[in-house]
Design a protein around this motif. Sequence first.
Motif, PDB file in Angstrom:
ATOM      1  N   LEU A 145      39.978  38.721 -22.097  1.00  0.00           N
ATOM      2  CA  LEU A 145      40.994  39.642 -22.626  1.00  0.00           C
ATOM      3  C   LEU A 145      40.433  41.059 -22.735  1.00  0.00           C
ATOM      4  N   GLY A 146      39.186  41.140 -23.214  1.00  0.00           N
ATOM      5  CA  GLY A 146      38.549  42.443 -23.360  1.00  0.00           C
ATOM      6  C   GLY A 146      38.418  43.154 -22.022  1.00  0.00           C
ATOM      7  N   ALA A 147      38.038  42.415 -20.975  1.00  0.00           N
ATOM      8  CA  ALA A 147      37.878  43.017 -19.647  1.00  0.00           C
ATOM      9  C   ALA A 147      39.209  43.575 -19.150  1.00  0.00           C
ATOM     10  N   ILE A 148      40.282  42.798 -19.342  1.00  0.00           N
ATOM     11  CA  ILE A 148      41.604  43.263 -18.901  1.00  0.00           C
ATOM     12  C   ILE A 148      41.976  44.552 -19.644  1.00  0.00           C
ATOM     13  N   VAL A 149      41.778  44.520 -20.970  1.00  0.00           N
ATOM     14  CA  VAL A 149      42.152  45.683 -21.787  1.00  0.00           C
ATOM     15  C   VAL A 149      41.321  46.908 -21.398  1.00  0.00           C
ATOM     16  N   LEU A 150      40.007  46.716 -21.230  1.00  0.00           N
ATOM     17  CA  LEU A 150      39.138  47.866 -20.929  1.00  0.00           C
ATOM     18  C   LEU A 150      39.429  48.440 -19.542  1.00  0.00           C
ATOM     19  N   LEU A 151      39.626  47.573 -18.546  1.00  0.00           N
ATOM     20  CA  LEU A 151      39.933  48.074 -17.204  1.00  0.00           C
ATOM     21  C   LEU A 151      41.259  48.818 -17.211  1.00  0.00           C
ATOM     22  N   ALA A 152      42.268  48.258 -17.899  1.00  0.00           N
ATOM     23  CA  ALA A 152      43.575  48.923 -17.963  1.00  0.00           C
ATOM     24  C   ALA A 152      43.430  50.269 -18.679  1.00  0.00           C
ATOM     25  N   PHE A 153      42.716  50.250 -19.801  1.00  0.00           N
ATOM     26  CA  PHE A 153      42.590  51.472 -20.596  1.00  0.00           C
ATOM     27  C   PHE A 153      41.924  52.594 -19.809  1.00  0.00           C
ATOM     28  N   PHE A 154      40.697  52.316 -19.351  1.00  0.00           N
ATOM     29  CA  PHE A 154      39.961  53.407 -18.704  1.00  0.00           C
ATOM     30  C   PHE A 154      40.517  53.726 -17.311  1.00  0.00           C
ATOM     31  N   THR A 195      45.911  59.293 -15.212  1.00  0.00           N
ATOM     32  CA  THR A 195      46.788  60.261 -15.836  1.00  0.00           C
ATOM     33  C   THR A 195      46.190  60.739 -17.166  1.00  0.00           C
ATOM     34  N   PRO A 196      45.270  61.701 -17.082  1.00  0.00           N
ATOM     35  CA  PRO A 196      44.479  62.100 -18.248  1.00  0.00           C
ATOM     36  C   PRO A 196      45.310  62.609 -19.430  1.00  0.00           C
ATOM     37  N   ASP A 197      46.535  63.116 -19.171  1.00  0.00           N
ATOM     38  CA  ASP A 197      47.334  63.653 -20.273  1.00  0.00           C
ATOM     39  C   ASP A 197      48.330  62.647 -20.847  1.00  0.00           C
ATOM     40  N   TRP A 198      48.702  61.683 -20.005  1.00  0.00           N
ATOM     41  CA  TRP A 198      49.812  60.793 -20.414  1.00  0.00           C
ATOM     42  C   TRP A 198      49.406  59.330 -20.536  1.00  0.00           C
ATOM     43  N   TRP A 199      48.098  59.063 -20.443  1.00  0.00           N
ATOM     44  CA  TRP A 199      47.682  57.658 -20.484  1.00  0.00           C
ATOM     45  C   TRP A 199      48.151  56.945 -21.739  1.00  0.00           C
ATOM     46  N   TRP A 200      48.173  57.673 -22.846  1.00  0.00           N
ATOM     47  CA  TRP A 200      48.536  57.049 -24.120  1.00  0.00           C
ATOM     48  C   TRP A 200      49.945  56.477 -24.073  1.00  0.00           C
ATOM     49  N   ALA A 201      50.865  57.134 -23.346  1.00  0.00           N
ATOM     50  CA  ALA A 201      52.251  56.650 -23.282  1.00  0.00           C
ATOM     51  C   ALA A 201      52.302  55.319 -22.533  1.00  0.00           C
ATOM     52  N   TRP A 202      51.635  55.268 -21.370  1.00  0.00           N
ATOM     53  CA  TRP A 202      51.603  54.029 -20.586  1.00  0.00           C
ATOM     54  C   TRP A 202      50.896  52.919 -21.354  1.00  0.00           C
ATOM     55  N   LEU A 203      49.780  53.290 -21.981  1.00  0.00           N
ATOM     56  CA  LEU A 203      48.989  52.261 -22.660  1.00  0.00           C
ATOM     57  C   LEU A 203      49.636  51.795 -23.956  1.00  0.00           C
ATOM     58  N   ALA A 204      50.389  52.666 -24.622  1.00  0.00           N
ATOM     59  CA  ALA A 204      51.116  52.235 -25.828  1.00  0.00           C
ATOM     60  C   ALA A 204      52.127  51.164 -25.428  1.00  0.00           C
ATOM     61  N   ALA A 205      52.855  51.425 -24.321  1.00  0.00           N
ATOM     62  CA  ALA A 205      53.817  50.431 -23.834  1.00  0.00           C
ATOM     63  C   ALA A 205      53.088  49.153 -23.414  1.00  0.00           C
ATOM     64  N   GLY A 206      51.956  49.335 -22.733  1.00  0.00           N
ATOM     65  CA  GLY A 206      51.183  48.174 -22.281  1.00  0.00           C
ATOM     66  C   GLY A 206      50.648  47.351 -23.439  1.00  0.00           C
ATOM     67  N   ALA A 207      50.175  48.029 -24.495  1.00  0.00           N
ATOM     68  CA  ALA A 207      49.620  47.313 -25.654  1.00  0.00           C
ATOM     69  C   ALA A 207      50.714  46.503 -26.337  1.00  0.00           C
ATOM     70  N   ALA A 208      51.891  47.113 -26.489  1.00  0.00           N
ATOM     71  CA  ALA A 208      53.009  46.391 -27.110  1.00  0.00           C
ATOM     72  C   ALA A 208      53.381  45.176 -26.246  1.00  0.00           C
TER      73      ALA A 208
END
Length: 418
Positions: A156-165, A171-184
């Motif tokens: 699970l950690g590997a999936i999360v870390l690869l997706a995150f970084f 998308t250095p400015d908008w990653w948080w939007a994609w990742l917030a949706a992904g985390a939910a």
Amino acid sequence: MTPRLWAVLTLAVLAVALLVVAAVRVPWSSPPAPRADQVAALRDLPADAVARGRAFHAALRPPAYFSLLLGLVISLILGLTPLGARIVAAAGRPFGGNWIAEALLGGLAIMLIGQVATLPLAAWRETVLRRYGLSTQTWGGWTVDLLKGMAIGAVLGAIVLLAFFGIARLTPDWWWAWLAAGAAGLVVLLSFVLPVLIEPVFNKFTPMPAGELRDSLIAMAARDGVPVKDVLVADASRRTTALNAYVSGLGPTRRVVVYDTLLDEAPPAEVQAVVAHELGHAKLNDVFTGTALGALGAAAAVCAAFLVGSWTGLLRLAGVESVTQPRALALLLALAAIAGLVATPLQNAVSRLIEARADAHALAVTDDPATVEKMDGRLALKNLSDVDPNRLEYLMFASHPSTVERIAAARAFARGER
Ligand SMILES: [Zn+2]
């Protein structure tokens, strides 16, 4: 509007949504069980069982608190000094030092440091469980459980870390939007697959054998308007003598599970009372509530990480330029550890209210407070519960009402008061 402003706005919207879901789905108004009944319940429970439960919890306290403290100290040292960044860089270097190597091997290294440091305390806890006869595991079985847990964490950690970084690079400015949706989305997905993918790694589940008890449980569920196809039995006795039952999954994966220990130890009427509590969770969609709160919380955490991550003083402490580089993962984990410290008592407060409502449901469905009270007493005795824990530990760590609260609620129900 700048990405930063959008992130502030999104975080505010998520916080409001979190409050709305909590306001609508959590039974805030349910009154606590009368303290006079709690005191009477404490007096009526067998004194030796109460003392044994207290002694057991006193023995668990040192490893539990040391482990909590050590975990926190390690994550703060790794995350708020350049040490964590150096370890991540060193772990990735033999494999080319690119971001994927740093994310995967650095993540693994940081996880292993925490695991290895707290391992003696986990073993200490296990020796306490054995001394009190609650654990039925061998050290071999205990080690296998530990390794399975780490393997699941690593995947699970590997999936999360690869997706995150990975997304942060795209998308250095908008990653948080994609990742917030992904985390939910990940929280929702995990709730669905937990019973079919993860729980079977640790236990075997078999449908309850045909017979009077099974028929009575299915009939009770139908009466309650929560039709269940099957009640599953978990082979919990491979690990513990504790008695328990639970509901997990969502929609098509939803199931009621009872421990085999419960079927062996408790008379049928008490098993019914336990399952009636679980039906309360199913009927009131408590897994859905928990999942919704978890998904909103995870999305909010990503937005908060983006905002906090632009704080240069913090980045300088951790010796990184940005939270989006794998070397910042120890910093992110330190922030998560601090957030967890604040969130845990809140989660437990919500959980206790939801559990008290499921207790009330069990009383209403069985209309048999005497059996519910006997069942509460039996669970406390077999599980070595601290039946009336001290206030601070109760507020910090208790996910369920205490035994004396549960018995007091049954007595209030018997008098027609609730
Ligand atoms: Zn429950």
